[in-house]
Design a protein around this motif. Structure first.
Motif, mmCIF file in Angstrom:
data_model
loop_
_atom_site.group_PDB
_atom_site.id
_atom_site.type_symbol
_atom_site.label_atom_id
_atom_site.label_comp_id
_atom_site.label_asym_id
_atom_site.label_seq_id
_atom_site.Cartn_x
_atom_site.Cartn_y
_atom_site.Cartn_z
ATOM 1 N N THR A 56 0.844 -1.202 0.000
ATOM 2 C CA THR A 56 0.000 0.000 0.000
ATOM 3 C C THR A 56 0.876 1.247 0.000
ATOM 4 O O THR A 56 2.060 1.201 0.347
ATOM 5 N N HIS A 57 0.288 2.382 -0.379
ATOM 6 C CA HIS A 57 1.046 3.611 -0.586
ATOM 7 C C HIS A 57 1.785 4.037 0.694
ATOM 8 O O HIS A 57 1.167 4.231 1.742
ATOM 9 N N GLY A 58 3.092 4.161 0.582
ATOM 10 C CA GLY A 58 3.892 4.637 1.725
ATOM 11 C C GLY A 58 4.259 3.589 2.740
ATOM 12 O O GLY A 58 4.925 3.895 3.728
ATOM 13 N N ARG A 59 3.862 2.347 2.515
ATOM 14 C CA ARG A 59 4.045 1.346 3.563
ATOM 15 C C ARG A 59 5.074 0.272 3.209
ATOM 16 O O ARG A 59 5.153 -0.749 3.884
ATOM 17 N N SER A 60 5.868 0.505 2.174
ATOM 18 C CA SER A 60 6.810 -0.553 1.773
ATOM 19 C C SER A 60 7.751 -0.903 2.915
ATOM 20 O O SER A 60 8.046 -2.074 3.153
ATOM 21 N N LEU A 61 8.208 0.096 3.657
ATOM 22 C CA LEU A 61 9.179 -0.190 4.720
ATOM 23 C C LEU A 61 8.541 -0.959 5.874
ATOM 24 O O LEU A 61 9.214 -1.745 6.540
ATOM 25 N N ALA A 62 7.260 -0.734 6.120
ATOM 26 C CA ALA A 62 6.581 -1.489 7.182
ATOM 27 C C ALA A 62 6.509 -2.965 6.800
ATOM 28 O O ALA A 62 6.840 -3.845 7.602
ATOM 29 N N PHE A 63 6.099 -3.244 5.549
ATOM 30 C CA PHE A 63 6.049 -4.639 5.079
ATOM 31 C C PHE A 63 7.460 -5.234 5.045
ATOM 32 O O PHE A 63 7.668 -6.376 5.462
ATOM 33 N N ALA A 64 8.410 -4.470 4.556
ATOM 34 C CA ALA A 64 9.786 -4.970 4.424
ATOM 35 C C ALA A 64 10.380 -5.281 5.796
ATOM 36 O O ALA A 64 11.120 -6.261 5.951
ATOM 37 N N THR A 65 10.045 -4.457 6.788
ATOM 38 C CA THR A 65 10.545 -4.706 8.149
ATOM 39 C C THR A 65 10.006 -6.038 8.665
ATOM 40 O O THR A 65 10.747 -6.832 9.264
ATOM 41 N N GLY A 66 8.741 -6.312 8.399
ATOM 42 C CA GLY A 66 8.155 -7.592 8.806
ATOM 43 C C GLY A 66 8.848 -8.766 8.131
ATOM 44 O O GLY A 66 9.188 -9.760 8.773
ATOM 45 N N VAL A 67 9.106 -8.637 6.838
ATOM 46 C CA VAL A 67 9.775 -9.711 6.085
ATOM 47 C C VAL A 67 11.169 -9.956 6.657
ATOM 48 O O VAL A 67 11.571 -11.097 6.918
ATOM 49 N N LYS A 68 11.883 -8.867 6.879
ATOM 50 C CA LYS A 68 13.273 -8.990 7.336
ATOM 51 C C LYS A 68 13.345 -9.586 8.743
ATOM 52 O O LYS A 68 14.223 -10.407 9.034
ATOM 53 N N LEU A 69 12.426 -9.186 9.618
ATOM 54 C CA LEU A 69 12.428 -9.737 10.977
ATOM 55 C C LEU A 69 12.034 -11.213 10.975
ATOM 56 O O LEU A 69 12.529 -11.997 11.777
ATOM 57 N N ALA A 70 11.137 -11.582 10.058
ATOM 58 C CA ALA A 70 10.699 -12.983 9.994
ATOM 59 C C ALA A 70 11.838 -13.887 9.526
ATOM 60 O O ALA A 70 11.963 -15.023 9.977
ATOM 61 N N ASP A 71 12.675 -13.385 8.606
ATOM 62 C CA ASP A 71 13.809 -14.177 8.112
ATOM 63 C C ASP A 71 14.966 -13.222 7.808
ATOM 64 O O ASP A 71 15.111 -12.745 6.678
ATOM 65 N N PRO A 72 15.795 -12.927 8.828
ATOM 66 C CA PRO A 72 16.864 -11.926 8.643
ATOM 67 C C PRO A 72 17.891 -12.291 7.579
ATOM 68 O O PRO A 72 18.664 -11.427 7.156
ATOM 69 N N ASP A 73 17.907 -13.556 7.131
ATOM 70 C CA ASP A 73 18.875 -13.922 6.091
ATOM 71 C C ASP A 73 18.419 -13.534 4.684
ATOM 72 O O ASP A 73 19.181 -13.641 3.721
ATOM 73 N N LEU A 74 17.169 -13.080 4.563
ATOM 74 C CA LEU A 74 16.713 -12.626 3.241
ATOM 75 C C LEU A 74 17.369 -11.292 2.893
ATOM 76 O O LEU A 74 17.674 -10.483 3.775
ATOM 77 N N ASN A 75 17.570 -11.065 1.610
ATOM 78 C CA ASN A 75 18.041 -9.761 1.121
ATOM 79 C C ASN A 75 16.803 -8.947 0.787
ATOM 80 O O ASN A 75 16.031 -9.347 -0.075
ATOM 81 N N VAL A 76 16.619 -7.827 1.463
ATOM 82 C CA VAL A 76 15.378 -7.068 1.282
ATOM 83 C C VAL A 76 15.690 -5.679 0.705
ATOM 84 O O VAL A 76 16.501 -4.931 1.256
ATOM 85 N N ILE A 77 15.035 -5.378 -0.399
ATOM 86 C CA ILE A 77 15.235 -4.094 -1.087
ATOM 87 C C ILE A 77 13.867 -3.431 -1.233
ATOM 88 O O ILE A 77 12.898 -4.068 -1.625
ATOM 89 N N CYS A 78 13.797 -2.140 -0.866
ATOM 90 C CA CYS A 78 12.558 -1.383 -1.058
ATOM 91 C C CYS A 78 12.735 -0.422 -2.216
ATOM 92 O O CYS A 78 13.798 0.203 -2.354
ATOM 93 N N VAL A 79 11.694 -0.273 -3.025
ATOM 94 C CA VAL A 79 11.716 0.757 -4.066
ATOM 95 C C VAL A 79 10.511 1.660 -3.845
ATOM 96 O O VAL A 79 9.426 1.173 -3.543
ATOM 97 N N ALA A 80 10.731 2.980 -3.980
ATOM 98 C CA ALA A 80 9.638 3.914 -3.674
ATOM 99 C C ALA A 80 9.842 5.215 -4.420
ATOM 100 O O ALA A 80 10.973 5.684 -4.574
ATOM 101 N N GLY A 81 8.738 5.818 -4.855
ATOM 102 C CA GLY A 81 8.801 7.183 -5.372
ATOM 103 C C GLY A 81 9.052 8.145 -4.219
ATOM 104 O O GLY A 81 8.953 7.777 -3.042
ATOM 105 N N ASP A 82 9.375 9.397 -4.565
ATOM 106 C CA ASP A 82 9.656 10.380 -3.510
ATOM 107 C C ASP A 82 8.405 10.660 -2.671
ATOM 108 O O ASP A 82 8.486 10.870 -1.460
ATOM 109 N N GLY A 83 7.227 10.624 -3.294
ATOM 110 C CA GLY A 83 5.994 10.820 -2.526
ATOM 111 C C GLY A 83 5.750 9.645 -1.607
ATOM 112 O O GLY A 83 5.496 9.804 -0.412
ATOM 113 N N ASP A 84 5.868 8.461 -2.154
ATOM 114 C CA ASP A 84 5.664 7.235 -1.398
ATOM 115 C C ASP A 84 6.644 7.149 -0.221
ATOM 116 O O ASP A 84 6.251 6.855 0.917
#
Ligand SMILES: Cc1ncc(C[n+]2csc(CCOP(=O)(O)OP(=O)(O)O)c2C)c(N)n1
Ligand code: SF4
Length: 271
Positions: free
Chosen positions: A69-97
């Motif tokens: 959802t708009h503006g929430r990539s880091l919230a989802f990504a934080t959940g993914v990374k905490l669930a499995d810290p060995d994953l490589n997690v990259i966020c992409v976002a526009g400046d507004g997002d």
């Protein structure tokens, strides 16, 4: 030998939605080459986005992807990374997002130093929704919501990230695609929160309204007006007016959030 992008592109997902002259594709290709350079496994790599033209990027690439959802990539990504810290997690976002609706998530991810790489597709505008001004629209520039000129002053993504505590911070432009790729790969390899300010172009909703010419003209503006950190030191503040400084502004080591969190779990379990 020419780089084989096809092995990273999802079959059947092209053509993309981006307008002719949009630089989002250049940034996407820099991310793909950066991932290849670091040698990440596709199945161990997650790309997360919010909503916007930039956020359509994960749909085109063959990794584990989340279009959230708009503006929430880091919230989802934080959940993914905490669930499995060995994953490589990259966020992409526009400046507004990244910096308007997602601004709070952004500053807190910076201060937490979680091991995620955030690439800000910084085209100075809300592209997808028709050109409303964003937190990086320069003062005085025209947007659909600032027809008399933007009264706000723009965030400097680099200064904001450093002030909030990110441990790898850099800036490049879509014209300077090779240093951009290198910065993204260094950001991925960096243990901690890394921010790459990828300055790009939206000729459709920003360039046209501000009479900046074609997408190519906008890229050439970056060629002429981006100054590397070392070179910038030789210029006076007056000479630097209107220029943008590129390079790596910070690359430092600090305890990483998931590792710190694991220590707390161990303490709570009496280990
Ligand atoms: C909660 C919510 N608010 C607003 C929107 C509408 N919206 C979709 S994309 C967008 C802005 C996109 O701009 P940016 O993030 O800068 O990315 P760009 O399109 O320029 O790549 C907005 C406001 C939405 N989808 N959800
Ligand atoms: S509206 Fe702007 S950001 Fe969106 S695809 Fe077109 S040029 Fe790119």
């Amino acid at each position: 030998m020419a780089f084989d992008y096809e092995k990273y592109i999802r079959p059947g997902k092209l053509p993309h939605i981006w307008c002719p002259g949009c630089a989002h594709g250049i940034v996407m290709k820099a991310i793909i080459r950066a991932i290849d350079r670091v040698g990440l496994e596709k199945d161990r790599t997650v790309i997360v986005s919010g909503i916007g033209c930039a956020s359509r990027m994960p749909g085109y690439v063959d990794f584990n992807t989340l279009h959230t959802t708009h503006g929430r990539s880091l919230a989802f990504a934080t959940g993914v990374k905490l669930a499995d810290p060995d994953l490589n997690v990259i966020c992409v976002a526009g400046d507004g997002d990244a910096l308007a609706i997602g601004g709070n998530h952004f500053i807190h991810a910076c201060r937490r130093n979680i091991d995620i790489t955030m690439v800000v597709f910084n085209n100075n505008i809300y592209g997808m929704t028709g050109g409303q001004f964003s937190p990086t629209t320069p003062h005085g520039k025209l947007a659909s919501t600032t027809p008399y000129g933007n009264p706000d002053y723009a965030f400097d993504v680099v200064e904001l990230s450093m002030g909030a505590g990110a441990t790898y911070v850099s800036r490049s432009t879509a014209y300077h695609a090779v240093p951009l790729e290198r910065q993204i790969s260094d950001g991925i390899a960096h243990k901690g929160f890394s921010v790459v300010d990828a300055m790009c172009t939206c000729p459709t909703t920003y360039g046209r309204r501000n009479k900046l010419g074609s997408g190519t003209d906008m890229l050439l503006w970056y060629k002429d007006n981006a100054v590397g950190i070392k070179a910038a030191e030789k210029f006076t503040p007056e000479e630097m007016t209107g220029k943008i400084i590129t390079g790596v502004f910070r690359n430092e080591t600090k305890p990483e959030y998931c590792e710190e969190y694991q220590k707390i779990i161990a303490m709570a379990q009496g280990k």
